[in-house]
Scaffold this active site. Structure first.
Site, short mmCIF file in Angstrom:
data_model
loop_
_atom_site.label_atom_id
_atom_site.label_comp_id
_atom_site.label_asym_id
_atom_site.label_seq_id
_atom_site.Cartn_x
_atom_site.Cartn_y
_atom_site.Cartn_z
N ASP A 199 -18.12 -20.85 -31.49
CA ASP A 199 -18.00 -21.42 -33.08
C ASP A 199 -16.86 -20.94 -33.65
OD1 ASP A 199 -19.12 -22.99 -35.43
OD2 ASP A 199 -19.46 -20.89 -35.98
N HIS A 280 -21.48 -24.06 -41.81
CA HIS A 280 -20.65 -24.78 -42.58
C HIS A 280 -18.97 -24.84 -42.08
CE1 HIS A 280 -23.68 -25.43 -45.64
NE2 HIS A 280 -23.83 -24.26 -45.51
N ARG A 281 -18.97 -23.87 -41.32
CA ARG A 281 -17.76 -23.67 -40.63
C ARG A 281 -16.94 -25.00 -40.15
NH1 ARG A 281 -18.15 -19.32 -37.65
NH2 ARG A 281 -17.11 -17.68 -39.15
N ALA A 282 -17.89 -25.69 -39.36
CA ALA A 282 -17.36 -26.93 -38.84
C ALA A 282 -17.01 -27.95 -39.86
CB ALA A 282 -18.32 -27.74 -38.07
N VAL A 285 -13.48 -26.69 -41.15
CA VAL A 285 -12.52 -26.93 -40.16
C VAL A 285 -11.89 -28.20 -40.04
CG1 VAL A 285 -11.74 -26.43 -37.69
CG2 VAL A 285 -12.95 -24.75 -38.86
#
Length: 343
Positions: A199, A280-282, A285
């Site tokens: 991730d 929420h990183r996706a 990014v």
């Protein structure tokens, strides 16, 4: 090393997604690096070194062990900050480098070491730089990243996210800039990375050998031509190389001007929820990647097509797997779901 011996980036046959993922990370280092998964002999290492060779020389503080930007106060080491404040920086020209991190690297080799005895005797810090010091403003290349010790991978990804490396020993700490483009490669048949580590890579690309006879013939022919006379081979691709450099430089300058409609944020959230992506990183990014793609295409506004293209890089390694499911996610199915959401 004679730079002419490095294979030209624009002469690499196919592997367009891999090449684009590398270019996007050079344009926007905040994307978080790229993990390239695939079998051996698919130009993974060649593409990384060719991209570094493609880029022009940049300004660098003379004698700095961290290759600091001589005018960027915020991202300079302590010594360079003093020189910048006193207008005492000496500027030299240097190319971006590819710093290799071997699988056998220890924590001290990666982060560097502090001379505790010297600090106690003389009351000053003495730091022996590690690989992260060399990697600042360069490409950090980790072949077979899945075989690295998990603790070392954690250190790498923390530094990549924070842009600094902090060493703490016996109550003494030292911090230096460590802002680099992280590129990891791995063969999934030799083991996978933990989902938590997967991730942390901004983008992922799966590569395979070319499936068309004509392209495989081109691979052979170009490689033989390069090995026979690399000067003549470089001359043949000189125009393409210069055009690629200009496009990357223009995109990096143009990127801060790229804007997006708030409706696209909702689209991104729907895509991630539909594909079962945790956290929420996706989402973050994906938008940053879409903005970088728009800049690369010279567009002022992010389009739904940019979002779709970004999703292919950002989502495959973040989709939730079922227990004991070893299958690779099919990007075609991602495209179908994204198409149904953005129309």
């Amino acid at each position: 090393m004679n730079n002419k011996k490095i294979y030209p980036f624009t002469a690499i046959v196919g592997q367009e997604k891999m090449k684009l993922a590398l270019i996007l990370n050079v344009i926007n280092p905040s994307l978080g690096g790229v993990l390239i998964r695939g079998e051996k002999g698919t130009a993974k290492s060649t593409a990384v070194r060719a991209l570094a060779d493609l880029l022009p020389e940049r300004d660098q503080a003379e004698g700095c062990k961290f290759s600091c930007d001589p005018v960027n106060l915020d991202q300079a080491c302590q010594s360079c900050r003093e020189k910048i404040k006193n207008h005492d920086s000496t500027i030299v020209k240097a190319k971006m480098k590819v710093i290799d991190l071997p699988v056998s690297a220890t924590e001290d080799r990666v982060v560097g070491t502090l001379d505790i005895e010297h600090a106690i005797k003389h009351g000053e810090k003495r730091f022996e730089p590690g690989i992260l010091a060399q990697a600042n403003r360069n490409i950090l290349y980790v072949d077979e990243v899945n075989l690295l010790d998990d603790h070392v991978v954690d250190i790498l990804l923390d530094s990549a996210a924070m842009g600094v490396n902090t060493i703490e020993r016996e109550g003494i700490s030292y911090t230096h800039p460590a802002k680099f483009t992280l590129v990891g490669t791995m063969n999934p048949e030799e083991g996978d990375l933990r989902p938590q580590l997967l991730d942390r890579f901004g983008l992922v690309v799966d590569v395979v050998g070319e499936g068309e006879i004509s392209q495989r013939v081109d691979v052979i022919k170009r490689r033989l031509d390069f090995e026979e006379n690399n000067d003549a081979f470089h001359e043949l691709y000189k125009v393409n190389q210069n055009e690629q450099v200009e496009r990357i430089q223009n995109a990096a300058v143009f990127l801060p001007n790229v804007r997006f409609d708030d409706q696209l944020l909702e689209t991104i959230a729907r895509i991630s929820m539909s594909l079962g992506v945790d956290g929420h990183r996706a989402d973050i990014v994906m938008m940053k990647t879409a903005m970088t793609i728009a800049a690369y295409h010279g567009n002022e506004s992010v389009t739904s097509q940019d979002i779709k293209e970004a999703a292919i890089f950002v989502l495959p390694h973040r989709m939730r797997k079922r227990p004991f499911d070893d299958s690779q996610f099919n990007t075609d199915s991602i495209e179908e779901i994204v198409d149904s959401l953005i129309g």
